[in-house]
Design a protein around this motif. Structure first.
Motif, PDB file in Angstrom:
ATOM      1  N   PHE A 140       0.850  -1.186   0.000  1.00 30.67           N
ATOM      2  CA  PHE A 140       0.000   0.000   0.000  1.00 30.67           C
ATOM      3  C   PHE A 140       0.885   1.234   0.000  1.00 30.67           C
ATOM      4  O   PHE A 140       1.713   1.413   0.893  1.00 30.67           O
ATOM      5  CB  PHE A 140      -0.917   0.004   1.225  1.00 30.67           C
ATOM      6  N   ALA A 141       0.735   2.056  -1.046  1.00 29.45           N
ATOM      7  CA  ALA A 141       1.554   3.263  -1.196  1.00 29.45           C
ATOM      8  C   ALA A 141       0.769   4.490  -0.751  1.00 29.45           C
ATOM      9  O   ALA A 141      -0.436   4.585  -0.993  1.00 29.45           O
ATOM     10  CB  ALA A 141       1.987   3.422  -2.652  1.00 29.45           C
ATOM     11  N   SER A 142       1.455   5.428  -0.110  1.00 31.05           N
ATOM     12  CA  SER A 142       0.789   6.616   0.427  1.00 31.05           C
ATOM     13  C   SER A 142       1.632   7.854   0.194  1.00 31.05           C
ATOM     14  O   SER A 142       2.843   7.771  -0.041  1.00 31.05           O
ATOM     15  CB  SER A 142       0.530   6.467   1.932  1.00 31.05           C
ATOM     16  N   ASP A 143       0.977   9.011   0.260  1.00 32.49           N
ATOM     17  CA  ASP A 143       1.706  10.283   0.269  1.00 32.49           C
ATOM     18  C   ASP A 143       0.966  11.266   1.167  1.00 32.49           C
ATOM     19  O   ASP A 143      -0.196  11.063   1.522  1.00 32.49           O
ATOM     20  CB  ASP A 143       1.899  10.846  -1.143  1.00 32.49           C
ATOM     21  N   PHE A 144       1.652  12.332   1.531  1.00 33.36           N
ATOM     22  CA  PHE A 144       1.092  13.391   2.378  1.00 33.36           C
ATOM     23  C   PHE A 144       1.208  14.695   1.606  1.00 33.36           C
ATOM     24  O   PHE A 144       2.301  15.128   1.253  1.00 33.36           O
ATOM     25  CB  PHE A 144       1.860  13.471   3.697  1.00 33.36           C
ATOM     26  N   THR A 145       0.072  15.317   1.315  1.00 33.62           N
ATOM     27  CA  THR A 145       0.036  16.535   0.500  1.00 33.62           C
ATOM     28  C   THR A 145      -0.375  17.722   1.368  1.00 33.62           C
ATOM     29  O   THR A 145      -1.408  17.683   2.041  1.00 33.62           O
ATOM     30  CB  THR A 145      -0.951  16.378  -0.671  1.00 33.62           C
ATOM     31  N   ILE A 146       0.415  18.771   1.322  1.00 36.05           N
ATOM     32  CA  ILE A 146       0.164  19.968   2.128  1.00 36.05           C
ATOM     33  C   ILE A 146      -0.994  20.780   1.530  1.00 36.05           C
ATOM     34  O   ILE A 146      -1.129  20.897   0.308  1.00 36.05           O
ATOM     35  CB  ILE A 146       1.439  20.837   2.206  1.00 36.05           C
ATOM     36  N   ASP A 147      -1.818  21.366   2.399  1.00 37.93           N
ATOM     37  CA  ASP A 147      -2.947  22.198   1.948  1.00 37.93           C
ATOM     38  C   ASP A 147      -2.435  23.436   1.208  1.00 37.93           C
ATOM     39  O   ASP A 147      -1.427  24.039   1.592  1.00 37.93           O
ATOM     40  CB  ASP A 147      -3.795  22.648   3.140  1.00 37.93           C
ATOM     41  N   ARG A 148      -3.188  23.827   0.170  1.00 34.77           N
ATOM     42  CA  ARG A 148      -2.821  25.025  -0.600  1.00 34.77           C
ATOM     43  C   ARG A 148      -3.734  26.219  -0.321  1.00 34.77           C
ATOM     44  O   ARG A 148      -3.351  27.356  -0.556  1.00 34.77           O
ATOM     45  CB  ARG A 148      -2.871  24.710  -2.110  1.00 34.77           C
ATOM     46  N   VAL A 149      -4.960  25.972   0.119  1.00 33.58           N
ATOM     47  CA  VAL A 149      -5.913  27.078   0.309  1.00 33.58           C
ATOM     48  C   VAL A 149      -5.809  27.633   1.726  1.00 33.58           C
ATOM     49  O   VAL A 149      -5.418  26.932   2.663  1.00 33.58           O
ATOM     50  CB  VAL A 149      -7.370  26.613   0.040  1.00 33.58           C
ATOM     51  N   ASN A 150      -6.180  28.887   1.867  1.00 32.33           N
ATOM     52  CA  ASN A 150      -6.179  29.556   3.168  1.00 32.33           C
ATOM     53  C   ASN A 150      -7.501  29.244   3.878  1.00 32.33           C
ATOM     54  O   ASN A 150      -8.572  29.635   3.419  1.00 32.33           O
ATOM     55  CB  ASN A 150      -6.015  31.062   2.979  1.00 32.33           C
ATOM     56  N   LEU A 151      -7.428  28.553   5.006  1.00 34.19           N
ATOM     57  CA  LEU A 151      -8.621  28.133   5.741  1.00 34.19           C
ATOM     58  C   LEU A 151      -8.900  29.014   6.953  1.00 34.19           C
ATOM     59  O   LEU A 151      -9.806  28.708   7.741  1.00 34.19           O
ATOM     60  CB  LEU A 151      -8.453  26.669   6.190  1.00 34.19           C
ATOM     61  N   THR A 152      -8.164  30.077   7.093  1.00 34.54           N
ATOM     62  CA  THR A 152      -8.315  30.961   8.259  1.00 34.54           C
ATOM     63  C   THR A 152      -9.715  31.563   8.307  1.00 34.54           C
ATOM     64  O   THR A 152     -10.238  32.038   7.301  1.00 34.54           O
ATOM     65  CB  THR A 152      -7.287  32.093   8.204  1.00 34.54           C
ATOM     66  N   GLY A 153     -10.298  31.536   9.499  1.00 35.97           N
ATOM     67  CA  GLY A 153     -11.594  32.169   9.708  1.00 35.97           C
ATOM     68  C   GLY A 153     -12.792  31.283   9.452  1.00 35.97           C
ATOM     69  O   GLY A 153     -13.928  31.664   9.758  1.00 35.97           O
ATOM     70  N   LEU A 154     -12.585  30.099   8.894  1.00 34.67           N
ATOM     71  CA  LEU A 154     -13.705  29.197   8.628  1.00 34.67           C
ATOM     72  C   LEU A 154     -14.081  28.427   9.888  1.00 34.67           C
ATOM     73  O   LEU A 154     -13.212  28.032  10.682  1.00 34.67           O
ATOM     74  CB  LEU A 154     -13.348  28.213   7.510  1.00 34.67           C
ATOM     75  N   SER A 155     -15.359  28.199  10.076  1.00 35.85           N
ATOM     76  CA  SER A 155     -15.852  27.495  11.262  1.00 35.85           C
ATOM     77  C   SER A 155     -15.443  26.024  11.230  1.00 35.85           C
ATOM     78  O   SER A 155     -15.499  25.376  10.184  1.00 35.85           O
ATOM     79  CB  SER A 155     -17.377  27.605  11.326  1.00 35.85           C
ATOM     80  N   LYS A 156     -15.050  25.506  12.393  1.00 36.95           N
ATOM     81  CA  LYS A 156     -14.709  24.092  12.524  1.00 36.95           C
ATOM     82  C   LYS A 156     -15.818  23.292  13.201  1.00 36.95           C
ATOM     83  O   LYS A 156     -15.619  22.132  13.567  1.00 36.95           O
ATOM     84  CB  LYS A 156     -13.408  23.941  13.316  1.00 36.95           C
ATOM     85  N   VAL A 157     -16.983  23.912  13.368  1.00 35.66           N
ATOM     86  CA  VAL A 157     -18.112  23.245  14.024  1.00 35.66           C
ATOM     87  C   VAL A 157     -18.775  22.294  13.038  1.00 35.66           C
ATOM     88  O   VAL A 157     -19.227  22.709  11.966  1.00 35.66           O
ATOM     89  CB  VAL A 157     -19.143  24.275  14.536  1.00 35.66           C
ATOM     90  N   THR A 158     -18.836  21.029  13.419  1.00 34.04           N
ATOM     91  CA  THR A 158     -19.442  20.013  12.558  1.00 34.04           C
ATOM     92  C   THR A 158     -20.949  19.973  12.777  1.00 34.04           C
ATOM     93  O   THR A 158     -21.403  19.909  13.922  1.00 34.04           O
ATOM     94  CB  THR A 158     -18.850  18.625  12.865  1.00 34.04           C
ATOM     95  N   PRO A 159     -21.754  20.016  11.702  1.00 40.77           N
ATOM     96  CA  PRO A 159     -23.216  19.964  11.870  1.00 40.77           C
ATOM     97  C   PRO A 159     -23.655  18.649  12.511  1.00 40.77           C
ATOM     98  O   PRO A 159     -23.056  17.592  12.268  1.00 40.77           O
ATOM     99  CB  PRO A 159     -23.750  20.071  10.438  1.00 40.77           C
ATOM    100  N   SER A 160     -24.692  18.713  13.329  1.00 40.92           N
ATOM    101  CA  SER A 160     -25.239  17.501  13.942  1.00 40.92           C
ATOM    102  C   SER A 160     -26.056  16.736  12.905  1.00 40.92           C
ATOM    103  O   SER A 160     -26.886  17.311  12.199  1.00 40.92           O
ATOM    104  CB  SER A 160     -26.139  17.872  15.130  1.00 40.92           C
ATOM    105  N   LYS A 161     -25.817  15.450  12.803  1.00 44.00           N
ATOM    106  CA  LYS A 161     -26.520  14.640  11.810  1.00 44.00           C
ATOM    107  C   LYS A 161     -28.020  14.604  12.071  1.00 44.00           C
ATOM    108  O   LYS A 161     -28.820  14.438  11.152  1.00 44.00           O
ATOM    109  CB  LYS A 161     -25.955  13.215  11.785  1.00 44.00           C
ATOM    110  N   GLU A 162     -28.397  14.755  13.346  1.00 47.46           N
ATOM    111  CA  GLU A 162     -29.826  14.733  13.683  1.00 47.46           C
ATOM    112  C   GLU A 162     -30.556  15.950  13.112  1.00 47.46           C
ATOM    113  O   GLU A 162     -31.762  15.898  12.872  1.00 47.46           O
ATOM    114  CB  GLU A 162     -30.027  14.679  15.202  1.00 47.46           C
TER     115      GLU A 162
END
Length: 645
Positions: free
Chosen positions: A71-93
């Motif tokens: 199994f081959a893998s790689d790690f790719t660094i994020d390119r977009v600026n995510l500053t200021g975006l909410s990290k709150v996950t919506p409730s499935k209910e």
């Protein structure tokens, strides 16, 4: 032995020194990842199987050919600026979903068709009569994140895992290794405090996504975050394998080699241009089939353009009231108005959007040689409202009868009722229009990936859902499209949604329009890693395989730097992509000769086909899609096999 002899004359290092260098290169590869993480960067893990067969010259009971499944893998660094975006996950209910959330809305279809006009226009620009469009059609279709997607991706290839993704036990080991990487990287770089809330997406093909999510489910009751693989979320499908499967379904529907004598069909066109490398096996010859489908799609399109604009050949000037002979001298804005007018007409003739609700029946009523048309809501029993001699009537007729045509007496007046609903016919035009609906999705997805257009990718996936369903209600990649849309638009936080969608693409060169699907890049890396493993020669050990693949990225960079410094040119066995113009011209002339778009004398085929690829029961479709959505929301694996139809 050879290395030892060459070392005595100071041409090479000793075997021991070589091993030490490989270990140092492996450590350097790890240091580069630590440096990127310490700079505050996060990223995404991508994985794919690495299967390699090692043959032996002398087959014995104790010495046979070996199949390795790693199994081959790689790690790719994020390119977009995510500053200021909410990290709150919506409730499935609190998530209320319907089928309409998984097919394009009217606004999304407007975005889809606007870009489709430009993609079709790029083909028309190759014709002399449409050169005036050049100032109207941009080289790159603009979108919100085009600057971010033009940045060069930082991709770190990881050592291969000696595990097979087809086994759930090995998948747990793969996820354990991922957890070890993440914990080590973030702890060593002083970011250990972030581990409690850290989420790293994992991407792969359909099998990878299903297996790794299954491994997470098996560990769901564990005690710690690392043991539950909470850091590895979400596990997401990638676009290259989605497009590959879509192309396979297209070929199964239209590329029937048993009907190669039917003029104008794909199998017939294959013979006309002698594409011997097209055999229906898309996964083993993806590029050949993709090129063939695009060649045929362009040829069908050109044959329509010749008919639409009364052109005798591809070199003629188009004849249309809006296109004046002096149009080449016009400014951009008047050209754009003409462009939008004629492209709207083209899409009106060729493009069929999907409607969630059953389309209304168009009923033609004939009374004493006079015809009237009314729209009636589709149902098993149609109810047609009428006013005859100032009296109101409602005529109830079954859908089956009215499509055949039926005469009824109402208020002493004989009425002939006939639905204009198209059940399908056996004209080549119907075949071509149906094929073009599939073709439009292919060129949309290819261009959206190149540009890194996240919104257009999601809209195209929504558009693909009914196509996969039309092939089989058990379609695996229909579920993958639904899963990707569900996660990126509904269940993930805005922060994680943008992170996942942006990481769907990588840009190894760092230029506009040079993005590729992350799993396509992974396929290229797998090819390189296989060559490294083969270079180890006979009697290779698992330890040496891990060591060489860990050092591989640094070794490749050293080789590239050496070539650049010495001015060496790498001799490749592959050739430049040859032009398709001759093949397209041959097919276009053939289709024109078949009078493909002629209304009076249409070319006929033995079998009937609906013009729309969406000729299926909408109620069953909605029930099927909602069942997939509910299962995915409950994290219940959907085990499908669309080969068992």
């Amino acid at each position: 032995m050879l290395l030892t002899k060459l070392n005595t004359v100071h041409l090479t290092l000793t075997e021991h020194s070589k091993r030490n260098l490989i270990n140092l290169y492996g450590e350097e590869a790890e240091e580069r990842i630590l440096k990127a993480v310490s700079a505050g960067n996060d990223g995404k893990l991508n994985g794919d199987n690495l299967d390699i067969r090692v043959q032996t010259n002398d087959v014995r009971l104790s010495s046979k050919d070996k199949d390795y499944h790693f199994f081959a893998s790689d790690f790719t660094i994020d390119r977009v600026n995510l500053t200021g975006l909410s990290k709150v996950t919506p409730s499935k209910e609190n998530i209320n979903l319907s089928v309409k959330d998984f097919v394009p809305s009217q606004e999304e279809y407007t975005y889809f068709t606007d870009s489709l006009k430009l993609l079709i226009a790029r083909d028309l620009l190759k014709l002399n009569g449409f050169k005036w469009m050049k100032g109207v059609v941009p080289l790159h279709i603009p979108h919100d994140f085009e600057e971010d997607m033009a940045k060069k991706s930082k991709i770190f290839v990881l050592p291969v895992s000696l595990n097979n993704e087809s086994s759930y036990q090995d998948c747990i080991h793969i996820m354990d290794e991922y957890e070890q990487y993440i914990n080590r990287w973030y702890s060593k770089t002083g970011r250990g405090a972030e581990l409690s809330a850290l989420r790293v997406p994992v991407g792969g093909d359909q099998l990878t996504r299903v297996r790794l999510e299954g491994a997470k489910s098996l560990r769901a009751g564990a005690h710690t975050t690392s043991e539950r693989f909470d850091h590895l979320d979400p596990v997401i499908i990638e676009m290259f394998h989605t497009l590959q499967d879509y192309l396979e379904k297209l070929c199964k529907k239209f590329l029937d080699f048993g009907k190669a004598r039917d003029p104008g069909t794909l199998a017939n066109l294959k013979i006309a241009i002698q594409r011997v490398n097209v055999n229906g096996n898309v996964k083993s010859r993806f590029k050949a089939h993709e090129d063939f489908i695009i060649t045929c799609g362009t040829s069908y399109l050109y044959s329509y353009i010749l008919s639409k604009f009364n052109m005798e050949t591809l070199e003629d000037f188009p004849k249309h009231p809006a296109i004046k002979e002096s149009i080449n001298m016009w400014t951009v804005e008047p050209k754009r108005k003409v462009f939008n007018k004629i492209m709207d007409e083209v899409l009106s003739d060729l493009f069929i959007p999907f409607e969630v609700e059953e389309p209304d029946e168009r009923v033609t009523i004939t009374v004493q040689n006079q015809k009237f048309e009314v729209a009636v809501e589709h149902s098993a029993m149609l109810k047609i409202p009428l006013i005859i001699n100032n009296a109101r009537y409602t005529v109830a007729v079954s859908t089956t009868d009215i499509r055949k045509g039926v005469t009824v007496q109402v208020g002493g007046v004989a009425l002939n009722l006939k639905s204009s609903h198209e059940d399908g016919d056996n004209t080549l035009k119907t075949y071509a229009v149906n094929f073009l609906q599939w073709y439009f999705s292919v060129i949309q997805m290819k261009d959206a990936i190149r540009e890194g257009d996240m919104r257009r990718v999601n809209i195209t996936l929504k558009h693909m859902v009914p196509f996969f369903y039309s092939h089989s209600v058990l379609s695996k990649y229909m579920v993958e499209c639904i899963d990707y849309i569900l996660k990126t638009e509904h269940t993930l936080s805005p922060y994680m949604s943008l992170k996942v969608r942006a990481a769907t693409f990588v840009n190894p060169k760092g230029r506009k329009g040079k993005n590729k699907a992350a799993d396509m890049q992974k396929e290229n890396e797998v090819k390189y890693l296989k060559n490294l493993i083969r270079s180890l020669g006979a009697n290779k050990t698992e330890k040496s395989i891990v060591g060489i693949t860990k050092a591989g990225p640094v070794m490749l960079e050293i080789a590239e730097n050496f070539d650049e410094m010495t001015g060496s040119k790498t001799v490749k066995t592959t050739h430049k992509l040859k032009s398709k113009e001759i093949d397209i011209e041959v097919l276009t002339n053939k289709l024109v000769g078949l009078r493909l778009w002629d209304q009076d004398k249409p070319s006929m085929l033995p079998d009937s086909l609906s013009k729309s690829p969406f000729a299926f029961d909408r109620k069953v479709f909605k029930t099927t899609v909602m069942s997939k959505i509910q299962r995915l929301l409950m994290d219940v694996p959907t085990v499908e096999n669309d080969n068992d139809e």
